[in-house]
Design an enzyme around this catalytic site. Structure first.
Site, PDB file in Angstrom:
ATOM      1  CB  VAL A 118     -11.289  87.706  65.064  1.00 49.42           C
ATOM      2  CG1 VAL A 118     -10.392  87.384  66.256  1.00 49.42           C
ATOM      3  CG2 VAL A 118     -11.942  89.075  65.229  1.00 49.42           C
ATOM      4  N   PRO A 119      -8.551  86.298  63.084  1.00 51.80           N
ATOM      5  CG  PRO A 119      -6.366  86.878  62.513  1.00 51.80           C
ATOM      6  CD  PRO A 119      -7.667  87.458  63.020  1.00 51.80           C
ATOM      7  CB  CYS A 120      -9.301  81.930  65.923  1.00 53.79           C
ATOM      8  SG  CYS A 120     -10.721  81.392  64.969  1.00 53.79           S
ATOM      9  CG  HIS A 121      -7.437  81.115  60.050  1.00 54.22           C
ATOM     10  ND1 HIS A 121      -8.219  82.252  60.163  1.00 54.22           N
ATOM     11  CD2 HIS A 121      -6.485  81.389  59.134  1.00 54.22           C
ATOM     12  CE1 HIS A 121      -7.745  83.180  59.334  1.00 54.22           C
ATOM     13  NE2 HIS A 121      -6.694  82.668  58.695  1.00 54.22           N
ATOM     14  NE  ARG A 122      -4.040  85.172  59.487  1.00 56.66           N
ATOM     15  CZ  ARG A 122      -4.395  86.427  59.246  1.00 56.66           C
ATOM     16  NH1 ARG A 122      -4.144  87.369  60.137  1.00 56.66           N
ATOM     17  NH2 ARG A 122      -4.999  86.746  58.111  1.00 56.66           N
TER      18      ARG A 122
END
Length: 156
Positions: A118-122
């Protein structure tokens, strides 16, 4: 609930899950790797390895994160951010239908239990800054660089 810890370029990733899906993926600076891999988590390990080697841009895993309904809604929206792109917390709030909920959205983003998948780094600041990341800003920068490598400047 099964658990495995594997080495990644960013530290040891611990994956937790069962037949209902992957519940948590987190990274830290520990050095403890698992000696055995539960069969139920092998696909998650393989897909993370493919991601780090540049061979995977989307994850196809059964997920079962623990959180509130609102958090799950935010995490589901995070999965719609394409590989190699970023959006701001404000844009994410708008996509969820309430730009005034920006603080709640940022809080849910920070509580994401499924590192990378779940790409919260984006999600970045409106000014393009790298803001907050539970795994550390150095990891966020590394992940964004992996997904969008800087262009090689021509020598001629």
């Amino acid at each position: 609930m099964k658990q495995v810890s594997i080495r990644t370029p960013l530290g040891i990733a611990t994956i937790t899950g069962d037949e209902n899906g992957v519940q948590e993926i987190k990274v830290d600076d520990s050095t403890d790797e698992s000696s055995e891999t539960p069969e139920i988590l092998q696909t998650a390990i393989l897909q993370l390895q493919e991601y780090f080697s540049g061979r995977r841009q989307q994850f196809d895993l059964k997920l079962n994160p623990k959180g509130t309904d609102f958090q799950k809604k935010v995490w589901e929206e995070l999965r719609n951010i394409p590989y190699g792109t970023t959006i701001s917390y404000l844009e994410l709030s708008r996509k969820l239908g309430d730009e005034k909920a920006i603080r709640a959205v940022a809080s849910a983003n920070g509580k994401n239990p499924l590192w990378i998948v779940v790409p919260c780094h984006r999600v970045i600041g409106s000014d393009g800054s790298l803001t907050g990341y539970a795994g550390g800003l150095h990891r966020k920068k590394w992940l964004l660089d992996l997904e969008n490598p800087p262009l090689q400047q021509s020598l001629f």
